[in-house]
Design an enzyme around this catalytic site. Structure first.
Site, PDB file in Angstrom:
ATOM      1  N   ASN A 172       5.306  -8.956   9.061  1.00 14.59           N
ATOM      2  CA  ASN A 172       5.563  -7.875   8.123  1.00 14.59           C
ATOM      3  C   ASN A 172       7.012  -7.425   8.283  1.00 14.59           C
ATOM      4  OD1 ASN A 172       4.685  -6.129   6.106  1.00 14.59           O
ATOM      5  ND2 ASN A 172       4.095  -4.534   7.533  1.00 14.59           N
ATOM      6  N   CYS A 201       0.768   4.510   7.501  1.00 12.81           N
ATOM      7  CA  CYS A 201       1.709   3.389   7.545  1.00 12.81           C
ATOM      8  C   CYS A 201       1.773   2.794   8.943  1.00 12.81           C
ATOM      9  CB  CYS A 201       3.089   3.869   7.107  1.00 12.81           C
ATOM     10  SG  CYS A 201       4.412   2.674   7.397  1.00 12.81           S
ATOM     11  N   GLY A 202       1.771   1.466   9.017  1.00 11.91           N
ATOM     12  CA  GLY A 202       1.772   0.785  10.305  1.00 11.91           C
ATOM     13  C   GLY A 202       3.066   0.881  11.077  1.00 11.91           C
ATOM     14  N   GLY A 239       0.820  -1.209   0.000  1.00  9.00           N
ATOM     15  CA  GLY A 239       0.000   0.000   0.000  1.00  9.00           C
ATOM     16  C   GLY A 239       0.850   1.253   0.000  1.00  9.00           C
ATOM     17  N   TYR A 240       1.945   1.222   0.769  1.00  8.47           N
ATOM     18  CA  TYR A 240       2.831   2.385   0.825  1.00  8.47           C
ATOM     19  C   TYR A 240       3.390   2.675  -0.566  1.00  8.47           C
ATOM     20  CZ  TYR A 240       6.069   5.545   3.319  1.00  8.47           C
ATOM     21  OH  TYR A 240       6.741   6.643   3.806  1.00  8.47           O
TER      22      TYR A 240
END
Length: 315
Positions: free
Chosen positions: A211, A120-121, A44-45
């Site tokens: 991740n 962003c995580g 996604g980033y």
């Protein structure tokens, strides 16, 4: 790739880690597919940055993400796992989101429990929605999967560990609730050290994602055999192609600024050294020529006689 979900489930059922490089567009996905992986991940980033020029802070829309995912899945011969952010709304919005990703043909998505706009995580300032609401979103997503495409893989992500008052207890609790609500795989974002990874492996009752963000975020570098030992099943390297693109293009353009001709020769030589053939071959021009031969009137082939340029059929 019409059976990407079923193929992905077979890979996940194996007794070994499924390792997925991250790509941000069909071009980088084509490179990953040429190298050879069992599955590929759409970041996604990287999608946000490459499509809009903005970071992963809620600026990209659902249609833009789904369009990118569909184009990537069309380009590759293996299942795509795609970022679906927070589903782009509440549980009713999630219904359409999952339907659209299923229509795009991807093998899996992950949906997170962040508020909107998400980010962003591995950046500060994240917030999550109440657990009950998050569970409802996963239930909605699971019902769409069951009704539309049973083999589609639903990954449920929680960002609870990284919030201002977040705890690993809360993250593990949410992950288990998401699995009970129908998720196929759990994704605890942002564990801070190996001891937290070991605990996630022990206490989350289902398949697990790690991740692997490297220096981008707060989660540690860890060896893959350790992840397998702790109970993880899937490892995403989300930012691989994005960092590689930025670093290599910057280096090449810096050299280009000093001496354009010499730099272009080096770029050509570097490309030719890769086992992907010519640019025309890599992008599929020979297939286009074959389509023309098969479906267009015979006189259409006359255009090749005497014309100038590379012959895409013989590249």
């Amino acid at each position: 790739m019409t059976d990407s979900g079923a193929t992905l489930r077979k890979h996940l059922d194996r007794d070994e880690l499924l390792v997925c490089p991250g790509v941000h567009d069909p071009l980088t996905a084509g490179v990953a597919d040429a190298v050879g992986f069992d599955a590929i991940y759409m970041t996604g980033y990287g999608t946000s940055l490459s499509k809009t020029g903005y970071p992963d802070a809620g600026f990209i829309t659902m249609p833009e993400m789904i369009s990118n995912a569909a184009n990537i899945q069309e380009r590759i011969d293996v299942p795509l796992i795609a970022d679906a952010d927070n589903g782009y709304g509440n549980a009713t919005n999630v219904i359409r989101t999952v339907r659209e990703y299923i229509k795009a043909g991807v093998g899996a998505i992950h949906i997170e429990d962040q508020t909107f706009p998400k980010r962003c995580g591995h950046t500060k300032g994240r917030q999550v929605i109440p657990r009950e609401e998050a569970v409802g979103k996963i239930e909605a997503a699971a019902d769409v999967r069951d009704n539309r495409a049973e083999d589609f893989v639903l990954i449920a992500r929680t960002d609870a560990r990284g919030t201002g008052d977040g705890s690993l207890d809360e993250a593990i609790g949410r992950a288990n609730d998401f699995l009970e609500a129908g998720a196929d795989v759990a994704f605890v974002e942002g564990p801070t050290d190996e001891s937290e990874l070991e605990r996630i492996g022990r206490e989350v009752d289902g398949p697990l994602v790690y991740n692997f963000v490297g220096n981008l975020g707060s989660s540690p570098y860890v060896e893959l055999p350790s992840l397998a030992e702790w109970g993880f099943d899937l490892v995403l390297f989300p930012i691989t192609s994005t960092l590689s693109t930025i670093a290599n293009v910057y280096a090449d353009l810096s050299a280009f600024a000093d001496d354009p001709v010499a730099a272009m020769r080096d770029i050509d030589d570097d490309f030719d050294a890769q086992p992907v053939g010519s640019l025309h071959e890599f992008t599929g021009f020979p297939e286009v020529v074959e389509w023309e031969r098969q479906y267009l009137p015979g006189e259409e082939q006359d255009k090749y006689e005497g014309s100038l340029g590379d012959d895409p059929e013989t590249e």
